[in-house]
Design a protein around this motif. Structure first.
Motif, short mmCIF file in Angstrom:
data_model
loop_
_atom_site.label_atom_id
_atom_site.label_comp_id
_atom_site.label_asym_id
_atom_site.label_seq_id
_atom_site.Cartn_x
_atom_site.Cartn_y
_atom_site.Cartn_z
N UNK A 93 68.82 49.52 6.26
CA UNK A 93 70.16 50.11 6.23
C UNK A 93 70.18 51.61 6.46
N UNK A 94 69.02 52.20 6.76
CA UNK A 94 68.98 53.65 6.96
C UNK A 94 69.25 53.99 8.43
N UNK A 95 69.75 55.22 8.71
CA UNK A 95 70.05 55.58 10.10
C UNK A 95 68.81 55.47 10.98
N UNK A 96 68.99 54.96 12.19
CA UNK A 96 67.89 54.79 13.14
C UNK A 96 67.97 55.90 14.18
N UNK A 97 66.95 56.75 14.23
CA UNK A 97 66.97 57.86 15.18
C UNK A 97 66.37 57.52 16.54
N UNK A 98 66.13 56.23 16.78
CA UNK A 98 65.62 55.78 18.10
C UNK A 98 64.40 56.60 18.52
N UNK A 99 63.36 56.53 17.71
CA UNK A 99 62.21 57.39 17.88
C UNK A 99 61.40 57.10 19.14
N UNK A 100 61.38 55.84 19.58
CA UNK A 100 60.45 55.50 20.66
C UNK A 100 60.72 56.33 21.91
N UNK A 101 62.00 56.58 22.22
CA UNK A 101 62.34 57.37 23.40
C UNK A 101 61.92 58.82 23.28
N UNK A 102 61.80 59.32 22.04
CA UNK A 102 61.39 60.70 21.81
C UNK A 102 59.87 60.83 21.76
N UNK A 103 59.17 59.68 21.75
CA UNK A 103 57.72 59.70 21.56
C UNK A 103 56.96 59.62 22.88
N UNK A 104 57.59 59.01 23.90
CA UNK A 104 56.87 58.66 25.13
C UNK A 104 57.40 59.49 26.30
N UNK A 105 56.53 60.23 26.96
CA UNK A 105 56.98 61.05 28.09
C UNK A 105 56.99 60.27 29.40
N UNK A 106 55.97 59.45 29.63
CA UNK A 106 55.85 58.73 30.90
C UNK A 106 56.80 57.53 30.91
N UNK A 107 57.79 57.51 31.84
CA UNK A 107 58.81 56.44 31.82
C UNK A 107 58.24 55.04 32.01
N UNK A 108 57.19 54.90 32.82
CA UNK A 108 56.59 53.58 33.02
C UNK A 108 55.91 53.10 31.75
N UNK A 109 55.23 54.02 31.06
CA UNK A 109 54.58 53.65 29.80
C UNK A 109 55.61 53.34 28.71
N UNK A 110 56.75 54.03 28.77
CA UNK A 110 57.83 53.75 27.81
C UNK A 110 58.29 52.30 27.96
N UNK A 111 58.43 51.85 29.21
CA UNK A 111 58.85 50.46 29.46
C UNK A 111 57.85 49.47 28.85
N UNK A 112 56.55 49.76 29.03
CA UNK A 112 55.52 48.85 28.52
C UNK A 112 55.55 48.83 26.99
N UNK A 113 55.62 50.02 26.38
CA UNK A 113 55.63 50.09 24.91
C UNK A 113 56.86 49.41 24.34
N UNK A 114 58.01 49.63 24.99
CA UNK A 114 59.26 49.02 24.50
C UNK A 114 59.24 47.50 24.62
N UNK A 115 58.37 46.96 25.47
CA UNK A 115 58.32 45.50 25.65
C UNK A 115 57.34 44.81 24.71
N UNK A 116 56.70 45.56 23.82
CA UNK A 116 55.77 44.97 22.85
C UNK A 116 56.52 43.98 21.97
N UNK A 117 56.19 42.68 22.04
CA UNK A 117 56.96 41.69 21.28
C UNK A 117 56.78 41.83 19.77
N UNK A 118 55.77 42.56 19.32
CA UNK A 118 55.54 42.70 17.88
C UNK A 118 56.07 44.03 17.33
N UNK A 119 56.67 44.85 18.18
CA UNK A 119 57.18 46.15 17.72
C UNK A 119 58.44 45.94 16.87
N UNK A 120 58.51 46.64 15.75
CA UNK A 120 59.70 46.54 14.89
C UNK A 120 60.83 47.37 15.49
N UNK A 121 62.00 46.74 15.67
CA UNK A 121 63.12 47.44 16.31
C UNK A 121 64.34 47.54 15.40
#
Length: 319
Positions: A190-218
């Motif tokens: 219930x806490x505010x979500x600051x959408x950290x993943x976009x602030x963590x990854x510089x390379x856009x292609x790598x961001x897509x791969x990391x965001x597609x991790x099926x075990x990542x908590x969202x």
């Protein structure tokens, strides 16, 4: 229908074939602790003598699979036996997803696995290092504080969370209101979500791969998780002077998730005689998985030089 996410970031190549192509042998198993089962992995160099062991801890919402294992694989190809465990509440380990209500217990559970390996044949006489990335840096530091003296030859931190950035700090009013519910709300997402993943990854292609991790908590951060992270950060800051082991800590100046102050304060306050701080201009939070290859390779080169030099300097642990 959208295409099904492959089981691994590299696609459909069989796991054993992929790891062999990278020059490592991977094993996966579960380790029983009093607080739940941990999913664990090892990455051993193929056709090389193991010169030391490294015990790796991932960050918040992540796991030891997907792109985090690229760090593990790199260290293994340098001649290190690497062991990693999904934290309780993460990846394939037991526990409520991303609930970190008691980080001392969570750190202690992973530490029990690490020490089990560290004290076993053939590793007990080899140098041994703890590695923690992001929130895994805070967890690794808790493990260090819980460990027997001289258990670790050195510590490596990648963009560690020791100081909470202002935009991550949980509202005291919000925590007080949830606290009035006598612990019922502790596990609420219930806490505010600051959408950290976009602030963590510089390379856009790598961001897509990391965001597609099926075990990542969202989901949204849990109340007890944010309360505990704030407490642990303060505890670690108050305990920096207790750090005596050699360490390397690295951070990017454009880190939008954990502030470089975390690494700078550790460097300034730790009692260690052998300490190293590397700050990378313009780099984001995820220094190895999320930066363009040339940047990631620079960080890896610095890590390799540091750990190789410590293995040579401190040699085997004679028990």
């Amino acid at each position: 229908m959208p295409p099904e996410t492959p089981a691994n970031f590299w696609g459909d190549m069989p796991e054993e074939e992929y790891y062999t192509s990278q020059g490592v042998k991977n094993t996966q198993s579960y380790f029983e602790t009093p607080n739940g089962k941990l999913f664990t992995q090892s990455f051993l160099p193929l056709n090389q003598t193991v010169k030391a062991t490294v015990y790796m801890t991932h960050g918040y919402g992540s796991d030891t699979g997907w792109l985090f294992q690229k760090i593990c694989i790199n260290f293994a190809t340098w001649g290190y036996a690497v062991f990693a465990a999904d934290l309780l509440g993460h990846g394939r380990s037991d526990g409520l997803r991303c609930y970190l209500g008691d980080m001392e217990t969570i750190a202690g559970s992973s530490l029990s696995f690490f020490l089990h390996i560290r004290n076993s044949e053939p590793y007990k006489t080899l140098p041994a290092f703890l590695f923690g990335e992001s929130m895994g840096g805070a967890t690794a530091m808790l493990m260090y504080f819980q460990s027997p003296p001289d258990a670790w030859t050195g510590l490596i931190f990648s963009a560690p969370l020791f100081v909470m950035p202002e935009n991550m700090k949980p509202s005291k009013v919000r925590l007080f209101m949830y606290g009035m519910l006598f612990g019922i709300a502790d596990t609420w997402a219930a806490m505010p979500d600051n959408k950290m993943v976009g602030k963590a990854i510089k390379d856009p292609e790598k961001l897509k791969i990391i965001a597609s991790n099926p075990r990542r908590y969202t989901g949204k951060p849990r109340v007890g998780t944010m309360r505990e992270l704030a407490r642990v950060c303060q505890y670690i800051q108050d305990s920096f002077e207790k750090v005596t082991a050699p360490f390397l800590t690295v951070h990017g100046t454009s880190d939008g998730v954990t502030c470089p102050t975390s690494s700078k304060l550790l460097y300034e306050k730790a009692a260690s005689e052998d300490k190293c701080l590397k700050i990378y201009d313009g780099m984001y939070h995820s220094l190895i998985q999320g930066e363009p290859d040339e940047n990631a390779n620079l960080v890896l080169k610095d890590m390799r030089e540091w750990i190789d030099e410590r293995v040579e300097r401190y040699g085997s642990k004679n028990l």
